[in-house]
Design a protein around this motif. Structure first.
Motif, mmCIF file in Angstrom:
data_model
loop_
_atom_site.group_PDB
_atom_site.id
_atom_site.type_symbol
_atom_site.label_atom_id
_atom_site.label_comp_id
_atom_site.label_asym_id
_atom_site.label_seq_id
_atom_site.Cartn_x
_atom_site.Cartn_y
_atom_site.Cartn_z
ATOM 1 N N ILE A 82 57.776 -6.704 3.307
ATOM 2 C CA ILE A 82 58.248 -6.162 2.034
ATOM 3 C C ILE A 82 59.753 -5.940 2.133
ATOM 4 C CG2 ILE A 82 58.047 -4.246 0.418
ATOM 5 C CD1 ILE A 82 55.144 -3.969 1.342
ATOM 6 N N ALA A 83 60.504 -6.588 1.221
ATOM 7 C CA ALA A 83 61.950 -6.693 1.396
ATOM 8 C C ALA A 83 62.748 -5.665 0.621
ATOM 9 C CB ALA A 83 62.410 -8.104 0.995
ATOM 10 N N ALA A 84 62.120 -4.891 -0.246
ATOM 11 C CA ALA A 84 62.853 -3.912 -1.049
ATOM 12 C C ALA A 84 61.901 -2.801 -1.464
ATOM 13 C CB ALA A 84 63.474 -4.584 -2.277
ATOM 14 N N MET A 85 62.474 -1.735 -2.022
ATOM 15 C CA MET A 85 61.641 -0.634 -2.487
ATOM 16 C C MET A 85 60.627 -1.125 -3.517
ATOM 17 S SD MET A 85 64.113 2.671 -3.101
ATOM 18 C CE MET A 85 64.963 1.897 -4.483
ATOM 19 N N PRO A 86 59.323 -0.931 -3.295
ATOM 20 C CA PRO A 86 58.336 -1.291 -4.320
ATOM 21 C C PRO A 86 58.516 -0.421 -5.562
ATOM 22 C CG PRO A 86 57.294 -1.029 -2.167
ATOM 23 C CD PRO A 86 58.683 -0.485 -2.038
ATOM 24 N N GLN A 87 58.143 -0.989 -6.717
ATOM 25 C CA GLN A 87 58.261 -0.278 -7.993
ATOM 26 C C GLN A 87 56.865 -0.030 -8.553
ATOM 27 O OE1 GLN A 87 61.123 0.798 -9.197
ATOM 28 N NE2 GLN A 87 62.371 -0.173 -7.618
ATOM 29 N N ARG A 88 56.503 1.265 -8.698
ATOM 30 C CA ARG A 88 55.187 1.621 -9.190
ATOM 31 C C ARG A 88 55.217 1.850 -10.700
ATOM 32 N NH1 ARG A 88 50.690 2.662 -6.595
ATOM 33 N NH2 ARG A 88 50.667 2.564 -4.322
ATOM 34 N N SER A 89 54.090 1.554 -11.346
ATOM 35 C CA SER A 89 53.893 1.841 -12.764
ATOM 36 C C SER A 89 52.406 2.059 -12.979
ATOM 37 C CB SER A 89 54.407 0.692 -13.635
ATOM 38 O OG SER A 89 53.578 -0.455 -13.480
ATOM 39 N N GLU A 90 52.021 2.290 -14.220
ATOM 40 C CA GLU A 90 50.604 2.527 -14.496
ATOM 41 C C GLU A 90 49.756 1.284 -14.248
ATOM 42 O OE1 GLU A 90 49.307 2.908 -18.531
ATOM 43 O OE2 GLU A 90 51.170 2.085 -19.303
ATOM 44 N N GLY B 18 50.188 -0.782 -11.694
ATOM 45 C CA GLY B 18 50.097 -1.062 -10.271
ATOM 46 C C GLY B 18 51.450 -0.954 -9.605
ATOM 47 N N VAL B 19 51.739 -1.884 -8.709
ATOM 48 C CA VAL B 19 52.998 -1.860 -7.971
ATOM 49 C C VAL B 19 53.550 -3.276 -7.883
ATOM 50 C CG1 VAL B 19 51.802 -2.080 -5.742
ATOM 51 C CG2 VAL B 19 54.111 -1.148 -5.807
ATOM 52 N N ARG B 20 54.869 -3.403 -8.038
ATOM 53 C CA ARG B 20 55.552 -4.689 -7.908
ATOM 54 C C ARG B 20 56.516 -4.617 -6.740
ATOM 55 N NH1 ARG B 20 54.886 -8.170 -12.189
ATOM 56 N NH2 ARG B 20 53.845 -7.296 -14.017
ATOM 57 N N PHE B 21 56.656 -5.745 -6.031
ATOM 58 C CA PHE B 21 57.499 -5.731 -4.847
ATOM 59 C C PHE B 21 57.946 -7.147 -4.496
ATOM 60 C CE2 PHE B 21 53.071 -6.109 -3.705
ATOM 61 C CZ PHE B 21 53.031 -7.052 -2.686
ATOM 62 N N ALA B 22 59.072 -7.217 -3.791
ATOM 63 C CA ALA B 22 59.576 -8.490 -3.272
ATOM 64 C C ALA B 22 59.056 -8.667 -1.853
ATOM 65 C CB ALA B 22 61.102 -8.497 -3.287
ATOM 66 N N LEU B 23 58.552 -9.856 -1.552
ATOM 67 C CA LEU B 23 58.001 -10.152 -0.230
ATOM 68 C C LEU B 23 58.814 -11.265 0.420
ATOM 69 C CD1 LEU B 23 55.507 -9.384 1.619
ATOM 70 C CD2 LEU B 23 54.506 -11.540 0.818
ATOM 71 N N GLU B 24 59.243 -11.009 1.639
ATOM 72 C CA GLU B 24 59.944 -12.015 2.449
ATOM 73 C C GLU B 24 58.884 -12.786 3.229
ATOM 74 O OE1 GLU B 24 62.827 -10.928 5.738
ATOM 75 O OE2 GLU B 24 64.150 -11.163 4.005
ATOM 76 N N TYR C 51 58.005 -12.657 -5.688
ATOM 77 C CA TYR C 51 57.882 -11.390 -6.415
ATOM 78 C C TYR C 51 56.434 -11.202 -6.796
ATOM 79 C CZ TYR C 51 59.426 -7.671 -9.618
ATOM 80 O OH TYR C 51 59.649 -6.474 -10.243
ATOM 81 N N LEU C 52 55.792 -10.158 -6.234
ATOM 82 C CA LEU C 52 54.358 -9.979 -6.390
ATOM 83 C C LEU C 52 54.025 -8.693 -7.132
ATOM 84 C CD1 LEU C 52 53.148 -10.968 -2.802
ATOM 85 C CD2 LEU C 52 53.068 -12.378 -4.872
ATOM 86 N N ALA C 53 52.863 -8.706 -7.751
ATOM 87 C CA ALA C 53 52.290 -7.510 -8.367
ATOM 88 C C ALA C 53 50.929 -7.270 -7.746
ATOM 89 C CB ALA C 53 52.165 -7.687 -9.875
ATOM 90 N N TRP C 54 50.635 -6.005 -7.460
ATOM 91 C CA TRP C 54 49.300 -5.600 -7.017
ATOM 92 C C TRP C 54 48.796 -4.647 -8.091
ATOM 93 C CZ3 TRP C 54 48.015 -3.662 -1.380
ATOM 94 C CH2 TRP C 54 46.648 -3.463 -1.272
ATOM 95 N N TYR C 55 47.896 -5.158 -8.922
ATOM 96 C CA TYR C 55 47.481 -4.417 -10.109
ATOM 97 C C TYR C 55 46.451 -3.349 -9.769
ATOM 98 C CZ TYR C 55 49.809 -8.110 -12.705
ATOM 99 O OH TYR C 55 50.742 -8.978 -13.193
ATOM 100 N N ALA C 56 46.540 -2.251 -10.515
ATOM 101 C CA ALA C 56 45.571 -1.171 -10.374
ATOM 102 C C ALA C 56 44.347 -1.475 -11.233
ATOM 103 C CB ALA C 56 46.200 0.156 -10.809
ATOM 104 N N ASP C 57 43.172 -1.315 -10.657
ATOM 105 C CA ASP C 57 41.922 -1.579 -11.362
ATOM 106 C C ASP C 57 41.949 -2.980 -11.979
ATOM 107 O OD1 ASP C 57 40.943 0.948 -10.711
ATOM 108 O OD2 ASP C 57 41.965 1.859 -12.397
ATOM 109 N N ARG C 58 41.324 -3.122 -13.117
ATOM 110 C CA ARG C 58 41.302 -4.431 -13.783
ATOM 111 C C ARG C 58 42.483 -4.522 -14.727
ATOM 112 N NH1 ARG C 58 38.367 -5.968 -18.384
ATOM 113 N NH2 ARG C 58 37.249 -4.003 -18.261
ATOM 114 N N LEU D 160 52.672 0.969 -0.426
ATOM 115 C CA LEU D 160 53.538 -0.005 0.242
ATOM 116 C C LEU D 160 54.914 0.594 0.520
ATOM 117 C CD1 LEU D 160 52.714 -3.149 -1.930
ATOM 118 C CD2 LEU D 160 51.579 -2.384 0.152
ATOM 119 N N ARG D 161 55.496 0.158 1.647
ATOM 120 C CA ARG D 161 56.824 0.637 2.010
ATOM 121 C C ARG D 161 57.678 -0.540 2.447
ATOM 122 N NH1 ARG D 161 56.977 5.791 1.721
ATOM 123 N NH2 ARG D 161 59.119 5.778 2.492
ATOM 124 N N ALA D 162 58.959 -0.462 2.145
ATOM 125 C CA ALA D 162 59.895 -1.508 2.572
ATOM 126 C C ALA D 162 59.852 -1.638 4.087
ATOM 127 C CB ALA D 162 61.306 -1.165 2.108
#
Length: 807
Positions: free
Chosen positions: A108-116, A118-124, A142-149, A168-170
């Motif tokens: 994980i290359a940068a601070m993940p960004q959380r929202s309702e 799920g979470v979005r993050f850059a992956l090296e 650039y990936l998203a890990w969605y919460a629930d459905r 997730l942590r950088a």
């Protein structure tokens, strides 16, 4: 006779054309629609070296030397930028891997960004496999890990519930199963270029984590030492949110300390923009300058305590170096944005010149800083922040507002000059702000009079000092609450902002020139000449259809409908696009900026039915234009009913605007309460000027198509909004034969999870030689009744090489 210029003077004179040439060469390369093969760019670099060598010949006259150097630097910038783009584009995602499960291992290359959602993050990416075979992916995705459905968008998650996103942590190494696609964003007039943003961030694919019960479990493989700075930034951000209970205050502190602008809620951004203080709520040049000044004071104070250090290096020089170096550390820690880069480079340039005993004219310092930023990030030239930053500093220099004395100005001088600088910037940048955003704050001076010293001297120092002493964050939260209260009062005023149609580039350039002339230290007889130059951008009117004609603009809003209908004096919006999350919808993201840029005042908002991909942006639109008449088939319990009066759409409703007739064809009055399926209640609208006509049908399906045929509805139309985005359940052969459109518009998301438009449906259109225009290929599509043979596609109007081309 005039004496020959000294070598240093000659070099100084040649610097301006050289730097201008470099910036111009970069800007020219950014206008390319497609990239050339890399040897062409390499030849430009070699040619630049030859021209520069020719310019060094002493027999060449000065004017020719200037031209040769300018051309050499332009070719160098063009070639180097093209080479960088060519190398980068060669790492793009293989199209064969789109939509397929890929096992990826990366950091994980940068601070993940959380929202309702799920979470979005850059992956090296470190390695990837597809069906057990190694495959090549872009270096960063650039990936998203969605919460629930996931309840919307393009992800094909089916009906399975997802495993909840991990914390997730950088710097962490993870293994995921992902599905990827090429970077693809909405393409609308005056809209945000998401694909350019991904290009600048080095993200060459987007996708989501497959975390359903049948998918392999995502695995954390351990913590690494990579991206240590991002790890520290995330740790500080987390500490702020743990300590500060008030979400609004915590988000603003996170933005000011670590540069996380996503931490600020959308509603707060609306207030900041309405009051003209948005520049203070992220890491700006003002914050970096303030930090450099405070750091210089502290370093100088400590340095003077040691006679040995003073003998080695004078305290003023040590203070200057310490201030710039510590400001650089702060700029890196806060995300290294364009305003921070510009300010730091300018401070460093001024500091190095002062240490060397040289004093350069301000245009040289300004241009050198600009060229260095462009050399580091050529695509910064396309950012609004770049132009606002550099034009603001250039205006301050030209108006002699003390911008070139930022390092050694005392506290009193800096504080008193702050207000004059803000007034100068506001006046000079108003045309540029209108050109870029179509909106300017009328309460900006009043807001900034308090916000600048309050944020700069109170909130930001407290927020930064809280990293070492956490209780100070509580004090900062109180200061933010007081400021927010003041700003909300100003934002609520009916005259807080003014919006105009966004003018073309020539009008904006004239307006910025006029604003600069108006604030420069020139005789008033000359300065007043700037006023007429500002008029085009202030008074610009967007072209509208002539009387008796109409225009359709099918916005690119992903999976959903939103069609703007304009006549000579009226406007209707058919559907409001999807809702993406609590903080994001098509209204705020696309439609409100679009209507503001075109200076459109809606008469009617027609929401075909209740589905969220048709009503998602309605709340934002109603807040922007409360005068609108809302026509819809939504049920009485819908949340919109409590916000705005709703008139039912019923077959037989008719009205006439500017020689154009509008008629609702569906649903019937007795369908309300009897029909439960939302698609079946889609309001169907036909409009015609007697020569050309259009049919907008929402999500009707074959049963409703058959009913319209049996009722003898007048269906023939030149333009058809394809029913239900091209679903297999719509666009029956009998319906298409009755409508006989020449053009069919499909509003659907790229690689959407429903597979719209279906291949079997497209085949029916092709059999009838109907031209099909879809938003993934076209972007926003504009059709005018006075030129029915022409469709303007936004992706083709301003095509650039970093934009995705759908096969």
């Amino acid at each position: 006779m005039h004496s020959a210029p000294t070598p240093s003077t000659a070099r100084a004179r040649l610097m301006v054309p050289a730097l201008l040439g470099f910036v111009a060469g970069t800007a020219l390369q950014l206008q390319q629609a497609t990239l050339w093969v890399w040897p062409i760019y390499a030849s430009f670099v070699l040619l630049a070296a030859v021209l520069y060598a020719l310019s060094a010949i002493k027999l060449v006259a000065y004017i020719y030397r200037s031209a040769l150097i300018a051309l050499a630097l332009a070719l160098l910038a063009f070639g180097v930028t093209g080479l960088r783009a060519s190398i980068y584009s060669g790492q793009a995602l293989n199209a064969d891997l789109e939509g397929r499960d890929v096992a990826v291992t990366g950091v994980i290359a940068a601070m993940p960004q959380r929202s309702e959602t799920g979470v979005r993050f850059a992956l090296e990416v470190e390695s990837a496999q597809q069906q057990g075979q190694a495959v090549r992916l872009p270096p960063r995705i650039y990936l998203a890990w969605y919460a629930d459905r996931f309840a919307g968008g393009d992800a094909d998650l089916g009906d399975e519930w997802q495993r909840q996103p991990a914390a997730l942590r950088a710097g962490e190494r993870w293994q995921f199963t992902v599905r990827l696609k090429a970077p693809h964003g909405a393409s609308n007039p005056f809209g945000f270029d998401f694909e350019l943003w991904l290009w600048e961030q080095g993200l060459q694919a987007t996708g989501y984590v497959r975390a359903g019960p049948k998918d392999p479990t995502p695995q954390r493989l351990g913590q690494t030492y990579a991206h240590a700075l991002e790890q520290l930034r995330q740790r500080v951000r987390d500490l702020i949110f743990e300590r500060v209970a008030e979400r609004q205050a915590a988000g603003l502190m996170a933005a000011l300390v670590v540069g996380d602008q996503n931490a600020i809620d959308r509603a707060d951004w609306d207030v900041f923009r309405a009051t003209g203080v948005a520049h203070l709520m992220s890491i700006s040049g003002l914050h970096v300058t303030m930090f450099a000044w405070l750091a210089a004071l502290l370093v100088g104070w400590g340095w003077r305590r040691s006679p040995r250090l003073c003998l080695w290096l004078p305290a003023p020089s040590a203070a200057l170096l310490g201030g710039v170096l510590l400001a650089g550390a702060y700029a890196l820690f806060s995300g290294w944005g364009v305003p921070s880069q510009r300010t730091l480079l300018m401070l460093a340039t001024v500091g190095l010149l002062r240490l060397s005993g040289k004093r350069w004219p301000w245009p040289h310092v300004w241009l050198l800083s600009c060229a260095v930023v462009v050399a580091v990030d050529p695509w910064a030239l396309l950012q609004a922040g770049f132009w606002l930053s550099f034009v603001a500093v250039g205006v301050l220099f030209a108006s002699d507002s003390g911008a070139n004395k930022a390092i050694d100005t005392g506290a009193r001088g800096r504080f008193t000059s702050m207000f004059r600088e803000q007034g100068v910037i506001t006046l000079a940048l108003t045309p540029l702000t209108l050109l870029l955003f179509g909106q300017v704050s009328l309460v900006g001076l009043a807001a900034n009079a308090l916000a600048i010293p309050w944020v700069t001297l109170v909130v930001t120092p407290l927020a930064m000092a809280g990293v070492a002493l956490a209780p100070l964050w509580d004090v900062a939260a109180w200061a933010i609450a007081a400021l927010t209260w003041y700003l909300q009062i100003l934002a609520a005023l009916p005259f807080a902002t003014i919006s105009v149609a966004q003018a073309p580039l020539w009008a904006g350039v004239a307006g910025v020139t006029g604003g600069a002339v108006l604030v420069m230290q020139l005789p008033w007889s000359v300065r007043l000449l700037g006023l007429p130059l500002m008029l085009p951008v202030l008074l610009w009117q967007a072209p509208r259809p002539p009387l008796g004609q109409f225009e359709l603009l099918a916005a690119d809003i992903g999976q959903g409908n939103a069609v703007l209908v304009r006549t000579a004096e009226h406007a209707l919006l058919y559907d409001a696009g999807p809702r993406f999350s609590r903080e994001s919808d098509a209204g705020h993201r696309v439609l409100v900026p679009l209507l503001r840029a075109l200076d459109v005042r809606l008469d009617t908002l027609l929401l075909s039915h209740r589905d969220s991909d048709h009503t998602g942006g309605a709340l934002a639109l109603l807040a922007m234009q409360p005068q609108v008449t809302l026509l819809s088939s939504i049920e009485a319990t819908n949340e919109l009913q409590a916000v705005h009066p709703v008139t039912r759409c019923v077959a037989g409703q008719r009205w006439r605007w500017d020689g154009v007739d509008f008629e609702v064809l569906h649903p019937q009055a007795n369908d309300y309460g009897a029909v439960r399926k939302s698609n079946a209640m889609s309001c169907t609208l036909r409009l015609s000027n007697g020569v050309q006509s259009a049919l907008l049908v929402g999500d009707i399906e074959q049963a409703q198509e058959a009913r319209l045929l049996s009722e003898g509805a007048k269906l023939k139309a030149d333009v058809l909004l394809v029913p239900h985005h091209g679903s297999k359940t719509s666009s029956s052969a009998a319906f298409l034969d009755a409508v006989q459109p020449q053009l069919a518009l499909v509003q659907a998301g790229y690689r959407n999870r429903f597979g719209h438009p279906a291949a079997s449906v497209l085949a029916r259109y092709q059999e009838r030689h109907i031209q099909v225009i879809d938003s993934p290929h076209c972007g926003a599509a504009t059709w005018q009744s006075k030129r029915p043979e022409l469709v303007l596609c936004e992706r083709q109007q301003a095509e650039r090489y970093w934009q995705h081309r759908v096969p």
